[in-house]
Motif scaffolding. Structure first.
Motif, PDB file in Angstrom:
ATOM      1  N   HIS A  58      16.505  47.135 -29.549  1.00 24.82           N
ATOM      2  CA  HIS A  58      16.979  46.500 -30.779  1.00 24.82           C
ATOM      3  C   HIS A  58      17.827  45.272 -30.456  1.00 24.82           C
ATOM      4  O   HIS A  58      18.426  45.165 -29.372  1.00 24.82           O
ATOM      5  CB  HIS A  58      17.762  47.481 -31.648  1.00 24.82           C
ATOM      6  CG  HIS A  58      19.075  47.907 -31.063  1.00 24.82           C
ATOM      7  ND1 HIS A  58      19.183  48.865 -30.089  1.00 24.82           N
ATOM      8  CD2 HIS A  58      20.339  47.485 -31.316  1.00 24.82           C
ATOM      9  CE1 HIS A  58      20.449  49.035 -29.768  1.00 24.82           C
ATOM     10  NE2 HIS A  58      21.176  48.205 -30.494  1.00 24.82           N
ATOM     11  N   GLU A  73      27.710  49.492 -40.548  1.00 27.36           N
ATOM     12  CA  GLU A  73      26.918  50.605 -40.044  1.00 27.36           C
ATOM     13  C   GLU A  73      26.669  51.638 -41.138  1.00 27.36           C
ATOM     14  O   GLU A  73      25.566  52.180 -41.274  1.00 27.36           O
ATOM     15  CB  GLU A  73      27.633  51.272 -38.862  1.00 27.36           C
ATOM     16  CG  GLU A  73      27.508  50.520 -37.557  1.00 27.36           C
ATOM     17  CD  GLU A  73      26.101  50.579 -37.000  1.00 27.36           C
ATOM     18  OE1 GLU A  73      25.372  51.534 -37.305  1.00 27.36           O
ATOM     19  OE2 GLU A  73      25.720  49.660 -36.272  1.00 27.36           O
ATOM     20  N   SER A 110      28.075  43.719 -32.178  1.00 26.64           N
ATOM     21  CA  SER A 110      28.173  45.072 -32.724  1.00 26.64           C
ATOM     22  C   SER A 110      28.596  45.002 -34.175  1.00 26.64           C
ATOM     23  O   SER A 110      29.496  44.234 -34.536  1.00 26.64           O
ATOM     24  CB  SER A 110      29.176  45.901 -31.921  1.00 26.64           C
ATOM     25  OG  SER A 110      28.735  46.052 -30.590  1.00 26.64           O
ATOM     26  N   PHE A 111      27.972  45.820 -35.014  1.00 24.64           N
ATOM     27  CA  PHE A 111      28.302  45.832 -36.418  1.00 24.64           C
ATOM     28  C   PHE A 111      29.617  46.579 -36.641  1.00 24.64           C
ATOM     29  O   PHE A 111      29.949  47.539 -35.939  1.00 24.64           O
ATOM     30  CB  PHE A 111      27.202  46.506 -37.233  1.00 24.64           C
ATOM     31  CG  PHE A 111      25.897  45.751 -37.228  1.00 24.64           C
ATOM     32  CD1 PHE A 111      25.871  44.381 -37.063  1.00 24.64           C
ATOM     33  CD2 PHE A 111      24.701  46.415 -37.400  1.00 24.64           C
ATOM     34  CE1 PHE A 111      24.677  43.685 -37.061  1.00 24.64           C
ATOM     35  CE2 PHE A 111      23.498  45.743 -37.403  1.00 24.64           C
ATOM     36  CZ  PHE A 111      23.492  44.360 -37.236  1.00 24.64           C
ATOM     37  N   GLU A 136      19.167  43.536 -37.986  1.00 19.65           N
ATOM     38  CA  GLU A 136      18.825  44.392 -36.850  1.00 19.65           C
ATOM     39  C   GLU A 136      17.319  44.356 -36.654  1.00 19.65           C
ATOM     40  O   GLU A 136      16.560  44.825 -37.497  1.00 19.65           O
ATOM     41  CB  GLU A 136      19.292  45.826 -37.088  1.00 19.65           C
ATOM     42  CG  GLU A 136      19.053  46.741 -35.886  1.00 19.65           C
ATOM     43  CD  GLU A 136      19.716  48.095 -36.050  1.00 19.65           C
ATOM     44  OE1 GLU A 136      20.941  48.119 -36.272  1.00 19.65           O
ATOM     45  OE2 GLU A 136      19.011  49.115 -35.971  1.00 19.65           O
ATOM     46  N   GLU A 174      20.811  42.927 -32.497  1.00 18.72           N
ATOM     47  CA  GLU A 174      21.680  42.873 -33.663  1.00 18.72           C
ATOM     48  C   GLU A 174      22.324  41.502 -33.772  1.00 18.72           C
ATOM     49  O   GLU A 174      22.684  40.885 -32.764  1.00 18.72           O
ATOM     50  CB  GLU A 174      22.769  43.947 -33.577  1.00 18.72           C
ATOM     51  CG  GLU A 174      22.232  45.369 -33.601  1.00 18.72           C
ATOM     52  CD  GLU A 174      23.326  46.392 -33.416  1.00 18.72           C
ATOM     53  OE1 GLU A 174      24.487  45.967 -33.170  1.00 18.72           O
ATOM     54  OE2 GLU A 174      23.053  47.593 -33.507  1.00 18.72           O
ATOM     55  N   SER A 222      21.985  44.000 -27.334  1.00 23.46           N
ATOM     56  CA  SER A 222      22.690  43.721 -28.574  1.00 23.46           C
ATOM     57  C   SER A 222      23.375  42.372 -28.491  1.00 23.46           C
ATOM     58  O   SER A 222      24.050  42.060 -27.521  1.00 23.46           O
ATOM     59  CB  SER A 222      23.704  44.833 -28.857  1.00 23.46           C
ATOM     60  OG  SER A 222      24.479  44.532 -29.977  1.00 23.46           O
TER      61      SER A 222
END
Length: 414
Positions: free
Chosen positions: A125, A11, A5-6, A82, A127, A2
């Protein structure tokens, strides 16, 4: 892995769209339990594959995806991105020898199961949370990412609790880059073209002692690659049905090996899913029954099934139906009788929209059943002949389904 972080609100906005993205990600990967107490994601013949640059053996596979879509961002808008894909984890089966060492074998049989080598899909993933102003400046933003090689060993016990063998799970190293940029378009509206490019930059090269093959390249590929993108303020425009004033701008957008659609809550337009599987705006996930992989339903079509129709049509009740008996029915295809056990060559038709069909065209398969759906349409349920998991598919009933005009018989049957 990542980049950032969202926030919780981001989210929440992406949650519904991520459910649809999960169907895109895992539809080709039904759970395959290799032990009674554990499960793994069996990687079927995949779609949305980004190959390493050194793999150039076929024209239907590429090392990049290129997405362009239109947006009207609000003041000081941010873009949450993402990137999601599967990474192949190769499983090797080994048998324990009397001297305490292990040897690699094609299968390891037990009374209640059989372990075979296969590729498993693990989710990865990347982000990123960026301002639209950052994307509009200069050449945009490039976000490199990578996954290191790894290997794990898992002991396999027999019925008496003794070590009968082991499973070796191996990840190969892969690397890539996500490129994002935005450009203001001329006109009276606050319209921008958003560009998102995903590239596989893995340094894998084919072995010199033998020709390159897809099986060797797969562990270095990005599989079922797709993007989720959300605006904190403003909206995206539909690329499938843009407003009249934006049709020219939408037509000028380039989309290679992927297609962006509006996703998330119907009526909102702040989230886009760029998928390797052709979808309509606002697709929603729907289960097909216990143990079945998810499919994506759209208002315009009953279901987007993948890969290559792996979710079966709705069959007639075999107890009461008279039109089809899966075990005994036969049909005539190109003047030849075809039924259970017949060998055919696959030729998926133009009616199919799944990129997975590119990998199946020309491959040979064996007919497992002849079936009618509720609309009296005849299908052949088949397993691909060189699929190492064909026996497992027969037990689980996870066949591929083709209409008679999508196969060519290879031989007459008695």
């Amino acid at each position: 892995m990542s980049v950032t972080s969202f926030a919780p609100e981001t989210e929440a906005r992406l949650a519904l769209a991520r459910r649809v993205a999960d169907a895109v990600l895992f539809e080709g990967c039904p759970l395959h339990p290799h032990r009674a107490t554990a499960g793994r994601s069996r990687l079927r013949r995949p779609f949305g594959v980004l190959v390493p640059p050194a793999w150039d053996a076929v024209d239907e596979e590429y090392d990049f995806q290129y997405t362009e879509c239109l947006m009207e961002p609000g003041t000081d808008a941010c873009l949450a991105v993402e990137l999601r894909f599967l990474r192949a984890r190769r499983r090797t089966v080994q048998r324990a020898r009397p001297d305490g060492e292990f040897e690699t074998v094609p299968e390891l049989a037990f009374p209640d199961e059989m372990l075979v080598p296969l590729d498993e899909g693990t989710e990865e993933h990347v982000e990123a949370l960026l301002t639209v102003a950052e994307l509009a400046g200069g050449d945009g933003i490039a976000i490199p990412f990578g996954c290191p090689a790894s290997e794990e060993s898992e002991a396999v016990l027999d019925g008496d609790g003794r070590v009968a063998g082991r499973l070796i799970h191996r990840h190969e190293e892969i690397s890539g880059v996500l490129r994002l940029s935005a450009r203001r378009l001329e006109g009276p509206f606050r319209l921008m073209r958003l560009t998102a490019v995903v590239e596989n930059t893995s340094g894998w090269t084919p072995a010199e002692e033998r020709p390159a093959d897809r099986d060797a390249a797969l562990p270095h590929c990005l599989v079922a690659t797709h993007l989720l993108m959300g605006l904190s303020a403003g909206s995206f425009l539909s690329m499938t049905d843009p407003p009249e004033w934006a049709k020219g701008a939408a037509a000028s957008c380039r989309n290679l090996h992927t297609w962006p659609v509006l996703a998330g809550e119907r009526g909102r337009a702040d989230v886009v899913l760029s998928s390797p599987v052709i979808l309509e705006d606002y697709p929603v996930p729907a289960p097909e029954g216990p143990g079945a992989p998810p499919v994506v339903h759209t208002p315009e079509a009953d279901a987007i099934r993948g890969p290559a129709g792996s979710a079966p049509p709705e069959w007639r009740d075999p107890v009461t139906a008279t039109e089809a008996t899966p075990v005994s029915d036969r049909i005539v295809v190109e003047g030849r009788s075809v039924g259970v056990g017949s060998r055919v060559r696959l030729k998926p038709g133009m009616r199919r929209t799944d990129a997975q069909d590119l990998f199946l065209r020309g491959r040979t398969a064996r007919v497992e059943a002849v079936l009618n759906d509720v609309d009296d349409t005849v299908y052949l349920a088949v397993t691909v002949e060189d699929d190492p998991g064909a026996d497992i598919r027969r037990v689980q009933g996870t066949f591929l389904y083709f209409r008679p005009d999508e196969v060519t018989p290879l031989e007459d049957d008695a």
